[in-house]
Design a protein around this motif. Sequence first.
Motif, mmCIF file in Angstrom:
data_model
loop_
_atom_site.group_PDB
_atom_site.id
_atom_site.type_symbol
_atom_site.label_atom_id
_atom_site.label_comp_id
_atom_site.label_asym_id
_atom_site.label_seq_id
_atom_site.Cartn_x
_atom_site.Cartn_y
_atom_site.Cartn_z
ATOM 1 N N GLU A 385 6.964 149.377 1.637
ATOM 2 C CA GLU A 385 6.158 150.417 2.275
ATOM 3 C C GLU A 385 6.660 150.585 3.710
ATOM 4 O O GLU A 385 6.588 149.655 4.510
ATOM 5 C CB GLU A 385 4.686 150.016 2.270
ATOM 6 C CG GLU A 385 4.042 150.021 0.889
ATOM 7 C CD GLU A 385 3.936 151.414 0.297
ATOM 8 O OE1 GLU A 385 3.791 152.387 1.084
ATOM 9 O OE2 GLU A 385 4.020 151.545 -0.937
ATOM 10 N N GLU A 386 7.149 151.770 4.013
ATOM 11 C CA GLU A 386 7.768 151.989 5.322
ATOM 12 C C GLU A 386 6.770 152.615 6.288
ATOM 13 O O GLU A 386 6.799 153.816 6.554
ATOM 14 C CB GLU A 386 9.009 152.865 5.170
ATOM 15 C CG GLU A 386 10.124 152.189 4.396
ATOM 16 C CD GLU A 386 11.432 152.929 4.525
ATOM 17 O OE1 GLU A 386 12.164 152.660 5.483
ATOM 18 O OE2 GLU A 386 11.700 153.787 3.672
ATOM 19 N N PHE A 387 5.888 151.771 6.790
ATOM 20 C CA PHE A 387 4.894 152.246 7.749
ATOM 21 C C PHE A 387 4.844 151.287 8.919
ATOM 22 O O PHE A 387 4.502 150.119 8.761
ATOM 23 C CB PHE A 387 3.515 152.339 7.089
ATOM 24 C CG PHE A 387 2.450 152.889 8.004
ATOM 25 C CD1 PHE A 387 2.466 154.223 8.388
ATOM 26 C CD2 PHE A 387 1.445 152.066 8.499
ATOM 27 C CE1 PHE A 387 1.492 154.725 9.241
ATOM 28 C CE2 PHE A 387 0.476 152.558 9.347
ATOM 29 C CZ PHE A 387 0.492 153.905 9.723
ATOM 30 N N LEU A 388 5.227 151.773 10.084
ATOM 31 C CA LEU A 388 5.185 150.960 11.293
ATOM 32 C C LEU A 388 3.800 151.111 11.924
ATOM 33 O O LEU A 388 3.444 152.194 12.411
ATOM 34 C CB LEU A 388 6.279 151.397 12.271
ATOM 35 C CG LEU A 388 7.715 151.253 11.771
ATOM 36 C CD1 LEU A 388 8.704 151.766 12.810
ATOM 37 C CD2 LEU A 388 8.025 149.804 11.413
ATOM 38 N N ASP A 389 3.033 150.056 11.880
ATOM 39 C CA ASP A 389 1.632 150.104 12.261
ATOM 40 C C ASP A 389 1.422 149.590 13.685
ATOM 41 O O ASP A 389 2.042 148.597 14.085
ATOM 42 C CB ASP A 389 0.813 149.258 11.277
ATOM 43 C CG ASP A 389 -0.670 149.539 11.396
ATOM 44 O OD1 ASP A 389 -1.021 150.588 11.939
ATOM 45 O OD2 ASP A 389 -1.470 148.696 10.933
ATOM 46 N N LEU A 390 0.559 150.240 14.424
ATOM 47 C CA LEU A 390 0.220 149.810 15.778
ATOM 48 C C LEU A 390 -1.033 148.935 15.747
ATOM 49 O O LEU A 390 -2.038 149.300 15.128
ATOM 50 C CB LEU A 390 -0.019 151.026 16.675
ATOM 51 C CG LEU A 390 -0.289 150.727 18.149
ATOM 52 C CD1 LEU A 390 0.976 150.249 18.841
ATOM 53 C CD2 LEU A 390 -0.845 151.974 18.847
ATOM 54 N N ASP A 391 -0.962 147.789 16.382
ATOM 55 C CA ASP A 391 -2.116 146.894 16.500
ATOM 56 C C ASP A 391 -2.689 147.035 17.912
ATOM 57 O O ASP A 391 -2.234 146.362 18.848
ATOM 58 C CB ASP A 391 -1.698 145.456 16.235
ATOM 59 C CG ASP A 391 -2.855 144.474 16.364
ATOM 60 O OD1 ASP A 391 -3.999 144.924 16.588
ATOM 61 O OD2 ASP A 391 -2.613 143.251 16.240
ATOM 62 N N PRO A 392 -3.702 147.891 18.098
ATOM 63 C CA PRO A 392 -4.206 148.150 19.468
ATOM 64 C C PRO A 392 -4.951 146.967 20.062
ATOM 65 O O PRO A 392 -5.099 146.888 21.288
ATOM 66 C CB PRO A 392 -5.136 149.347 19.261
ATOM 67 C CG PRO A 392 -5.575 149.260 17.838
ATOM 68 C CD PRO A 392 -4.423 148.686 17.086
ATOM 69 N N LEU A 393 -5.421 146.045 19.223
ATOM 70 C CA LEU A 393 -6.210 144.919 19.726
ATOM 71 C C LEU A 393 -5.359 143.714 20.118
ATOM 72 O O LEU A 393 -5.886 142.727 20.630
ATOM 73 C CB LEU A 393 -7.245 144.501 18.671
ATOM 74 C CG LEU A 393 -8.259 145.573 18.266
ATOM 75 C CD1 LEU A 393 -9.235 145.023 17.232
ATOM 76 C CD2 LEU A 393 -9.010 146.118 19.483
ATOM 77 N N MET A 394 -4.063 143.779 19.893
ATOM 78 C CA MET A 394 -3.201 142.648 20.251
ATOM 79 C C MET A 394 -3.221 142.448 21.766
ATOM 80 O O MET A 394 -2.940 143.380 22.523
ATOM 81 C CB MET A 394 -1.761 142.883 19.785
ATOM 82 C CG MET A 394 -0.802 141.750 20.196
ATOM 83 S SD MET A 394 0.925 142.050 19.671
ATOM 84 C CE MET A 394 0.823 141.629 17.934
ATOM 85 N N PRO A 395 -3.528 141.228 22.229
ATOM 86 C CA PRO A 395 -3.490 140.965 23.683
ATOM 87 C C PRO A 395 -2.074 141.172 24.221
ATOM 88 O O PRO A 395 -1.084 140.865 23.544
ATOM 89 C CB PRO A 395 -3.916 139.496 23.779
ATOM 90 C CG PRO A 395 -4.662 139.218 22.517
ATOM 91 C CD PRO A 395 -4.021 140.071 21.466
ATOM 92 N N LEU A 396 -1.989 141.653 25.422
ATOM 93 C CA LEU A 396 -0.668 141.933 25.990
ATOM 94 C C LEU A 396 0.144 140.660 26.192
ATOM 95 O O LEU A 396 1.379 140.694 26.120
ATOM 96 C CB LEU A 396 -0.821 142.681 27.315
ATOM 97 C CG LEU A 396 -1.258 144.145 27.189
ATOM 98 C CD1 LEU A 396 -1.288 144.803 28.558
ATOM 99 C CD2 LEU A 396 -0.340 144.924 26.262
ATOM 100 N N GLN A 397 -0.510 139.551 26.432
ATOM 101 C CA GLN A 397 0.216 138.291 26.551
ATOM 102 C C GLN A 397 0.899 137.952 25.224
ATOM 103 O O GLN A 397 2.029 137.449 25.204
ATOM 104 C CB GLN A 397 -0.741 137.162 26.958
ATOM 105 C CG GLN A 397 -1.344 137.313 28.345
ATOM 106 C CD GLN A 397 -0.327 137.064 29.454
ATOM 107 O OE1 GLN A 397 0.823 136.700 29.199
ATOM 108 N NE2 GLN A 397 -0.734 137.269 30.704
ATOM 109 N N THR A 398 0.211 138.249 24.116
ATOM 110 C CA THR A 398 0.797 138.023 22.798
ATOM 111 C C THR A 398 1.975 138.955 22.562
ATOM 112 O O THR A 398 3.024 138.544 22.053
ATOM 113 C CB THR A 398 -0.260 138.224 21.699
ATOM 114 O OG1 THR A 398 -1.360 137.341 21.935
ATOM 115 C CG2 THR A 398 0.329 137.963 20.320
ATOM 116 N N LEU A 399 1.800 140.222 22.918
ATOM 117 C CA LEU A 399 2.890 141.190 22.756
ATOM 118 C C LEU A 399 4.107 140.753 23.558
ATOM 119 O O LEU A 399 5.251 140.837 23.069
ATOM 120 C CB LEU A 399 2.432 142.572 23.206
ATOM 121 C CG LEU A 399 3.468 143.697 23.144
ATOM 122 C CD1 LEU A 399 3.980 143.900 21.726
ATOM 123 C CD2 LEU A 399 2.885 145.006 23.699
#
Length: 569
Positions: A385-399
């Motif tokens: 499945e070719e869907f690039l999903d955005l995780d808006p709740l990911m903490p920026l430190q984690t990103l």
Amino acid sequence: MITPAAIQTSLRGDNALPLRPAEQVMHLERLGAMHQSRLSFMRSLVRRIMRERWQIEPVRLDLDADGYGTVIYEVQAPQGLYSFVLFSNYLAPEVRNDRVIATQWDLTMALVEGRVDDIYLEKLRQNVPKQEAGRVDARVFVLSRANRSARNFDYVVDQLAKGEQPDVERIARVGYLYRTTAVYGSGKLGMADWEKVRTQYTDFARPFAAEMFVCLMLRNFSLLQAEHIARHRSPESFQPMKPEIKRYFGIGNSTGLGMAPYLVNHPLLINRWVEMRELALARIRVLGDISPALREQLHRLIDRCEQHTRETVTEDQWQTGNNQQVLKDLAALRSKASEGFDDWDSLILWSEEHCSLQGQEMLVSILLELYPTLVDDLEDYHCAEEFLDLDPLMPLQTLKEVIETRYAWALAIDFSVEGTRETCWYRSEEKMEPRLGSVADAEAKKKQMALGVGYAVRKCYDQLCDYVAEHPDHTTARFMVARPKMRGIVRRIQSMNRCVYGDIQANLLDRNVLPMHLLRCKLAFFGVSKFDPRSRLWVRNTMFQGAPLLDDIGSRFGDDWFMPLAPQQ
């Protein structure tokens, strides 16, 4: 049969198999050193056709004495009926051109859902020979075109007309009668898109199965047409070609920059292809005792690969050097195998110390060939499945940590150095095909494609660090509001963090980038062989050489056409 869940357990579970790391596998030069294997799409397609005994018969064969006319094959597969429609027209020598800018070809063809009646055939006749200049409907799901081999076609016809067989040594230099210059699918020019093919034409629900099938049918027709012309030219002396010589003919292919962006723009799919290959290798390298029979088969496959490489002809100096190095690597592997080794893992580690990347990847293909029961079931899991999903709740430190870990390769590149951002990938206006230019070209820069993943990650990381310094507790959603232009690359970073592979670890904007590695990688997944680069931007190769003929369907099939060799004459 394994399930996708079982695959994920094997890849990431507590007892995970020893997969090679992404920084090793996804290195651009290693990807460009890959070879065909049991998991290549051509091999998978042929196994399926032979196992399911597809019925493929010509229902219309309207060819004149010179082989020009219309041909329709009906293809009865387990899940549906399809038609392969082909138009053969005279092509004057002065308009013959293998480049994408050509507007006329010896053959044009289409793969169509269902049976083709006279009315629909006429509609196809008005559009298929025009290729990009024409339009088709969603019953069509592949379009292609091909030109005769100037070096082989007339020679083979003359030989058969005289009652003689073509010389195998000559065939070994150019192993095809036709060369295709484009194979279009996935919704282009009005055709059925991939979602329709995947869900409604399930016989072709694996990636590029329909496109590979068209090339296989083209190969079959090329042999039929050569015999047809020779028979009409000299019916008294004509002799058909021997089956073993027929099988040695493949179909030629010319591939340019058109397929290079695919590997960048479909990272989840590429991740899956690489995962399956690496999982197959991991299954093998954990095995313990190796039987004498397998050790003997290893020697036979090394010999075969060596002979196949010797029979590969190229005028390109770079490729010639690669082939010579592969021969040295195979000789070293043979010596090591004769000396003895404990298990496959130790042999793989030995190759990584003593062989070139080409030799190392040749060994991988050989090992996969030894264990069909451990490899072949993975061919069912090449879709994703070719869907690039955005995780808006990911903490920026984690990103930030994700980038530092998964994209360390991108952060290690100094993009301020001259030449690191010089290459510009763009689409031409005339054919909408990818081209390579310089950022100094203002027109090219305006049409630039977003293939510089490494540079995009670097820019994102720099802006992220500045933002985190001020707002350490914010989530990705807040960063997206502040930096909306980063949305695309953040979506990719987060999605690819759930994968083992996928991103090519190279700066594709560098002045010295070699697109040939991208072409070679995708073509290896297809299953082609005998690479013959014509420049750093396009390559000739051979497809389906050694594969069974349509007449072989229903007969016993050993699936033994890996690295095919010239038949004895």
